[in-house]
Design a protein around this motif. Structure first.
Motif, mmCIF file in Angstrom:
data_model
loop_
_atom_site.group_PDB
_atom_site.id
_atom_site.type_symbol
_atom_site.label_atom_id
_atom_site.label_comp_id
_atom_site.label_asym_id
_atom_site.label_seq_id
_atom_site.Cartn_x
_atom_site.Cartn_y
_atom_site.Cartn_z
ATOM 1 N N GLN A 291 0.826 -1.201 0.000
ATOM 2 C CA GLN A 291 0.000 0.000 0.000
ATOM 3 C C GLN A 291 0.867 1.260 0.000
ATOM 4 O O GLN A 291 0.568 2.238 -0.709
ATOM 5 C CB GLN A 291 -0.924 -0.004 1.228
ATOM 6 C CG GLN A 291 -2.003 -1.065 1.184
ATOM 7 C CD GLN A 291 -2.977 -0.855 0.054
ATOM 8 O OE1 GLN A 291 -3.390 0.280 -0.235
ATOM 9 N NE2 GLN A 291 -3.359 -1.935 -0.610
ATOM 10 N N SER A 292 1.949 1.282 0.790
ATOM 11 C CA SER A 292 2.807 2.463 0.835
ATOM 12 C C SER A 292 3.530 2.678 -0.503
ATOM 13 O O SER A 292 3.693 3.815 -0.952
ATOM 14 C CB SER A 292 3.829 2.313 1.958
ATOM 15 O OG SER A 292 4.649 1.182 1.756
ATOM 16 N N SER A 293 3.945 1.568 -1.151
ATOM 17 C CA SER A 293 4.587 1.713 -2.466
ATOM 18 C C SER A 293 3.606 2.253 -3.500
ATOM 19 O O SER A 293 3.969 3.067 -4.352
ATOM 20 C CB SER A 293 5.169 0.376 -2.908
ATOM 21 O OG SER A 293 4.144 -0.584 -3.069
ATOM 22 N N ARG A 294 2.361 1.823 -3.405
ATOM 23 C CA ARG A 294 1.349 2.355 -4.327
ATOM 24 C C ARG A 294 1.116 3.838 -4.091
ATOM 25 O O ARG A 294 0.964 4.611 -5.057
ATOM 26 C CB ARG A 294 0.040 1.585 -4.153
ATOM 27 C CG ARG A 294 0.057 0.175 -4.733
ATOM 28 C CD ARG A 294 -1.293 -0.491 -4.556
ATOM 29 N NE ARG A 294 -1.296 -1.832 -5.113
ATOM 30 C CZ ARG A 294 -2.350 -2.654 -5.076
ATOM 31 N NH1 ARG A 294 -3.475 -2.253 -4.495
ATOM 32 N NH2 ARG A 294 -2.268 -3.853 -5.598
ATOM 33 N N LYS A 295 1.086 4.251 -2.824
ATOM 34 C CA LYS A 295 0.893 5.672 -2.535
ATOM 35 C C LYS A 295 2.063 6.496 -3.037
ATOM 36 O O LYS A 295 1.870 7.588 -3.592
ATOM 37 C CB LYS A 295 0.708 5.865 -1.025
ATOM 38 C CG LYS A 295 -0.620 5.347 -0.492
ATOM 39 C CD LYS A 295 -0.726 5.593 1.004
ATOM 40 C CE LYS A 295 -2.064 5.088 1.544
ATOM 41 N NZ LYS A 295 -2.179 5.300 3.009
ATOM 42 N N ARG A 296 3.293 5.982 -2.847
ATOM 43 C CA ARG A 296 4.456 6.716 -3.346
ATOM 44 C C ARG A 296 4.443 6.814 -4.869
ATOM 45 O O ARG A 296 4.774 7.857 -5.437
ATOM 46 C CB ARG A 296 5.743 6.021 -2.875
ATOM 47 C CG ARG A 296 6.043 6.212 -1.401
ATOM 48 C CD ARG A 296 7.489 5.828 -1.091
ATOM 49 N NE ARG A 296 7.731 4.420 -1.375
ATOM 50 C CZ ARG A 296 7.605 3.453 -0.480
ATOM 51 N NH1 ARG A 296 7.209 3.740 0.753
ATOM 52 N NH2 ARG A 296 7.870 2.205 -0.803
ATOM 53 N N ALA A 297 4.049 5.724 -5.531
ATOM 54 C CA ALA A 297 3.975 5.749 -6.994
ATOM 55 C C ALA A 297 2.915 6.731 -7.464
ATOM 56 O O ALA A 297 3.121 7.472 -8.438
ATOM 57 C CB ALA A 297 3.685 4.346 -7.522
ATOM 58 N N ALA A 298 1.765 6.758 -6.772
ATOM 59 C CA ALA A 298 0.709 7.698 -7.147
ATOM 60 C C ALA A 298 1.148 9.142 -6.917
ATOM 61 O O ALA A 298 0.873 10.024 -7.737
ATOM 62 C CB ALA A 298 -0.566 7.393 -6.351
ATOM 63 N N ALA A 299 1.860 9.386 -5.786
ATOM 64 C CA ALA A 299 2.326 10.743 -5.516
ATOM 65 C C ALA A 299 3.372 11.172 -6.550
ATOM 66 O O ALA A 299 3.374 12.312 -7.015
ATOM 67 C CB ALA A 299 2.925 10.817 -4.113
#
Length: 339
Positions: A291-299
């Motif tokens: 989930q954190s990697s997805r948030k970083r990728a989205a940001a």
């Protein structure tokens, strides 16, 4: 007549006896060497049913999902076990309810040893032994990977040890309840794996399995303490009598032996719970990392889009090789014509 008697030897449970009761005579069964012939017959039946489930259900689903080799093997394993555990849970629940083992928990140890079995109890145990014995040649038929074979062999050996031990030591009533609890937890686990293979974002059934697993472990531990700590020590016949099927109830009259067995049971259940907690922590850690990697990728993607917009606003954009501003006009200054 000769072929009929031979067929009955393979199909039907043997060693039936008439036990006198208050309402008359009741036909019950005990075990013997002829049970091996019946188990052998149902091993072949289990192999055929295994192939039917594989051919007409699992292979068709696999062709649609296009799974990798590793997931393909795990999907087949879970698919077979879901069918088996669901059937066994329904069958076992029917047996324990109709025989009154749930409504009367004292029957789990009263009148021990339980040498004589009802027809449905003996037939259930024979089919269970046949299924787990059929799993051994299936390791070759299914071409299971070498690294998976030790794990599956341990699982098969534990089930055979539990079922055969309860059957031969005349603890069939306790064994039925323990199998029901174990199969219920295993059913939810393998069902969750099937759903996960079809949709990797769907892990809700794993949470359901976690709750069911903890509840069944608690019930299992409570049942062991109830039967071993309080039930078997109160059995009237405490003498060693192999002819009557009384193998070890006299041992539970010794408090040191009884406490040692309970300690081993508690340690085993604690090790199972530790592996379960370790598995859950690892799964949650992987989930939050994902989930954190997805948030970083989205940001990062949002920041890239914002920079692109700013660059377009500052320097204009190209259209047909000509640089134009955002309002459609050319960014170059027009030359004034001389009068």
């Amino acid at each position: 007549q000769v072929t009929a008697k031979t067929a009955f030897l393979f199909i039907l449970p043997q060693y039936n006896v008439s036990v006198p009761t208050a309402d008359g005579e009741l036909v019950q069964y005990h075990y013997g060497l002829k049970d091996l012939v019946t188990i052998l017959f149902y091993i072949f039946i289990a192999i055929i049913l295994h192939a039917v489930v594989q051919e007409y259900a699992l292979d068709k689903i696999n062709r649609r999902l296009h799974l990798s080799k590793v997931k393909h093997s795990k999907f087949n394993e879970s698919g077979q076990l879901v069918a088996f555990h669901l059937t066994s849970v329904i069958w076992c629940l029917y047996v324990v309810v109709t025989e009154g083992y749930i409504s009367n928990p004292r029957s789990l140890w009263e009148n021990y040893p339980h040498v004589y079995l009802p027809y449905q109890v003996k037939f259930f145990y024979l089919c269970q032994l046949a299924y787990w014995l059929h799993a051994l040649p299936e390791l070759y038929f299914q071409k299971v990977r070498k690294e998976e074979i030790p794990r599956q062999l341990r699982c098969i050996a534990l089930y055979l040890l539990h079922i055969a031990g309860a059957y031969l030591l005349n603890l069939t009533r306790l064994g039925l309840i323990l199998l029901l609890l174990q199969y219920l937890a295993e059913f939810f686990f393998h069902m969750a794996r099937l759903v996960y293979f079809t949709d990797e974002n769907n892990e809700k059934l794993f949470n359901v399995w976690a709750v069911v697993f903890v509840v069944t472990r608690l019930f299992t531990l409570t049942l062991y303490i109830l039967v071993i700590g309080f039930g078997l020590p109160r059995v009237e016949s405490q003498a060693l009598d192999p002819e009557r099927g009384n193998f070890f109830s006299f041992l539970f009259n010794n408090i040191l032996f009884r406490m040692s067995v309970l300690l081993l049971v508690c340690l085993f259940q604690a090790s199972v719970m530790w592996r379960f907690i370790h598995f859950q922590l690892r799964r949650w850690r992987e989930y939050w990392n994902e989930q954190s990697s997805r948030k970083r990728a989205a940001a990062a993607a949002a920041g890239t889009r914002q920079q692109t917009k700013l660059l377009k606003r500052d320097s204009g954009y190209h259209e047909n090789g000509v640089v134009k501003a955002e309002n459609g006009t050319s960014p170059r200054t027009k030359k004034l014509k001389s009068p």
